[in-house]
Write an enzyme that holds these catalytic residues in place. Sequence first.
Site, PDB file in Angstrom:
ATOM      1  CB  ILE A   1      28.262  55.505  19.981  1.00  0.00           C
ATOM      2  CG1 ILE A   1      26.934  56.126  20.401  1.00  0.00           C
ATOM      3  CG2 ILE A   1      29.380  56.546  19.965  1.00  0.00           C
ATOM      4  CD1 ILE A   1      26.899  56.627  21.831  1.00  0.00           C
ATOM      5  CG  LEU A   2      30.106  53.722  14.398  1.00  0.00           C
ATOM      6  CD1 LEU A   2      29.686  54.157  13.004  1.00  0.00           C
ATOM      7  CD2 LEU A   2      30.615  52.279  14.389  1.00  0.00           C
TER       8      LEU A   2
ATOM      9  CB  THR B   1      32.324  64.545  13.391  1.00  0.00           C
ATOM     10  OG1 THR B   1      31.224  64.812  14.270  1.00  0.00           O
ATOM     11  CG2 THR B   1      32.250  65.435  12.178  1.00  0.00           C
TER      12      THR B   1
ATOM     13  CD  GLN C   1       9.585  65.271   3.026  1.00  0.00           C
ATOM     14  OE1 GLN C   1      10.384  65.776   2.254  1.00  0.00           O
ATOM     15  NE2 GLN C   1       8.370  64.900   2.647  1.00  0.00           N
ATOM     16  CD  GLU C   2      14.387  59.545   8.649  1.00  0.00           C
ATOM     17  OE1 GLU C   2      15.216  58.624   8.538  1.00  0.00           O
ATOM     18  OE2 GLU C   2      13.698  59.711   9.678  1.00  0.00           O
TER      19      GLU C   2
ATOM     20  NE  ARG D   1      31.739  53.133  22.640  1.00  0.00           N
ATOM     21  CZ  ARG D   1      30.408  52.975  22.677  1.00  0.00           C
ATOM     22  NH1 ARG D   1      29.754  52.649  21.586  1.00  0.00           N
ATOM     23  NH2 ARG D   1      29.738  53.149  23.781  1.00  0.00           N
TER      24      ARG D   1
ATOM     25  CG  HIS E   1      19.632  62.487  14.015  1.00  0.00           C
ATOM     26  ND1 HIS E   1      19.747  61.443  14.910  1.00  0.00           N
ATOM     27  CD2 HIS E   1      19.037  63.496  14.700  1.00  0.00           C
ATOM     28  CE1 HIS E   1      19.257  61.806  16.077  1.00  0.00           C
ATOM     29  NE2 HIS E   1      18.821  63.039  15.971  1.00  0.00           N
TER      30      HIS E   1
ATOM     31  CG  LEU F   1      25.098  60.495  19.308  1.00  0.00           C
ATOM     32  CD1 LEU F   1      25.223  59.151  18.602  1.00  0.00           C
ATOM     33  CD2 LEU F   1      24.411  60.330  20.648  1.00  0.00           C
TER      34      LEU F   1
ATOM     35  CG  ASN G   1      23.790  59.123  11.004  1.00  0.00           C
ATOM     36  OD1 ASN G   1      23.249  58.016  10.876  1.00  0.00           O
ATOM     37  ND2 ASN G   1      23.498  59.939  12.006  1.00  0.00           N
TER      38      ASN G   1
HETATM   39  C1  GAR Z   1      15.384  56.528  10.929  1.00  0.00           C
HETATM   40  O1  GAR Z   1      14.358  57.408  11.323  1.00  0.00           O
HETATM   41  C2  GAR Z   1      16.744  57.172  11.095  1.00  0.00           C
HETATM   42  O2  GAR Z   1      16.727  58.547  10.818  1.00  0.00           O
HETATM   43  C3  GAR Z   1      17.007  56.925  12.570  1.00  0.00           C
HETATM   44  O3  GAR Z   1      16.573  55.611  12.776  1.00  0.00           O
HETATM   45  C4  GAR Z   1      15.482  55.339  11.893  1.00  0.00           C
HETATM   46  C5  GAR Z   1      15.800  54.061  11.172  1.00  0.00           C
HETATM   47  O4  GAR Z   1      14.716  53.672  10.371  1.00  0.00           O
HETATM   48  N1  GAR Z   1      18.405  57.083  12.879  1.00  0.00           N
HETATM   49  C6  GAR Z   1      18.850  57.576  14.030  1.00  0.00           C
HETATM   50  O5  GAR Z   1      18.115  57.860  14.961  1.00  0.00           O
HETATM   51  C7  GAR Z   1      20.366  57.749  14.131  1.00  0.00           C
HETATM   52  N2  GAR Z   1      20.713  58.541  15.240  1.00  0.00           N
HETATM   53  P1  GAR Z   1      14.938  52.617   9.201  1.00  0.00           P
HETATM   54  O6  GAR Z   1      15.667  51.427   9.840  1.00  0.00           O
HETATM   55  O7  GAR Z   1      13.551  52.241   8.783  1.00  0.00           O
HETATM   56  O8  GAR Z   1      15.743  53.279   8.128  1.00  0.00           O
END
Ligand code: GAR
Length: 217
Positions: free
Chosen positions: A92-93, A141, A173-174, A65, A109, A144, A107
Amino acid sequence: MIRVVILISGRGSNMASLLATVEAGDLPARIVGVLANRADAAGLASARASGVPTGVVDHRQYASRDAFDTAMAAAIDGFAPDLVVLAGFMRILGEAFVRHYQGRLINIHPSLLPAFPGLHTHRRALAEGVRVHGCTVHFVTADLDHGPIIVQAAVPVVDGDDEATLAARVLAQEHRVYPLAVRWFAESRLRLGDGRVLLDAAQDATGALIVPHAAGV
Ligand code: GAR
């Protein structure tokens, strides 16, 4: 204009929404590079189509890693970014990596953290019977899916929802809150201070901000 590098592992729809916001002139940022840990990440093609330089640092090529993190950091730093944006980056970083980018690594999530860190968030939200679900943008941070929360968007869970319908409602919403958070950072309104989110330089309760599903941002 801040320089932004985006890390992806797959589809890249959050990356695409950030690129579209920049192209529309609504984000004082330049997406200077998109990096993936898989050559088959679909988002790489759309980044290239938008004229953004891309790169792949394949985690399978590295024995540890730490070795992967070091190679990824070198690729990122080659673009000299002000901000590193994880957008569906599914590795995971490690601690050293996170420390190197402290305060400039964010990030998104697909849950209202701290609920449902990790994978299959929509399936788990449905299984638990929660009535409110959503997404979270946070500073990264070493833990995870954990870190000071910048913005959250909440959506209802409605009768008849399945994983796909709930995921789609959250994803919409993202695509709103991630450009918003990056804009705050680009406008120097947002920073990480002493483990807390500072917005407009005020040490306020921004971490608790909920953007309602129906409201304009
Ligand atoms: C998104 O829903 C993002 O929130 C999630 O992966 C998807 C990526 O979609 N990320 C995680 O689960 C991080 N833990 P995208 O490639 O279409 O942006």
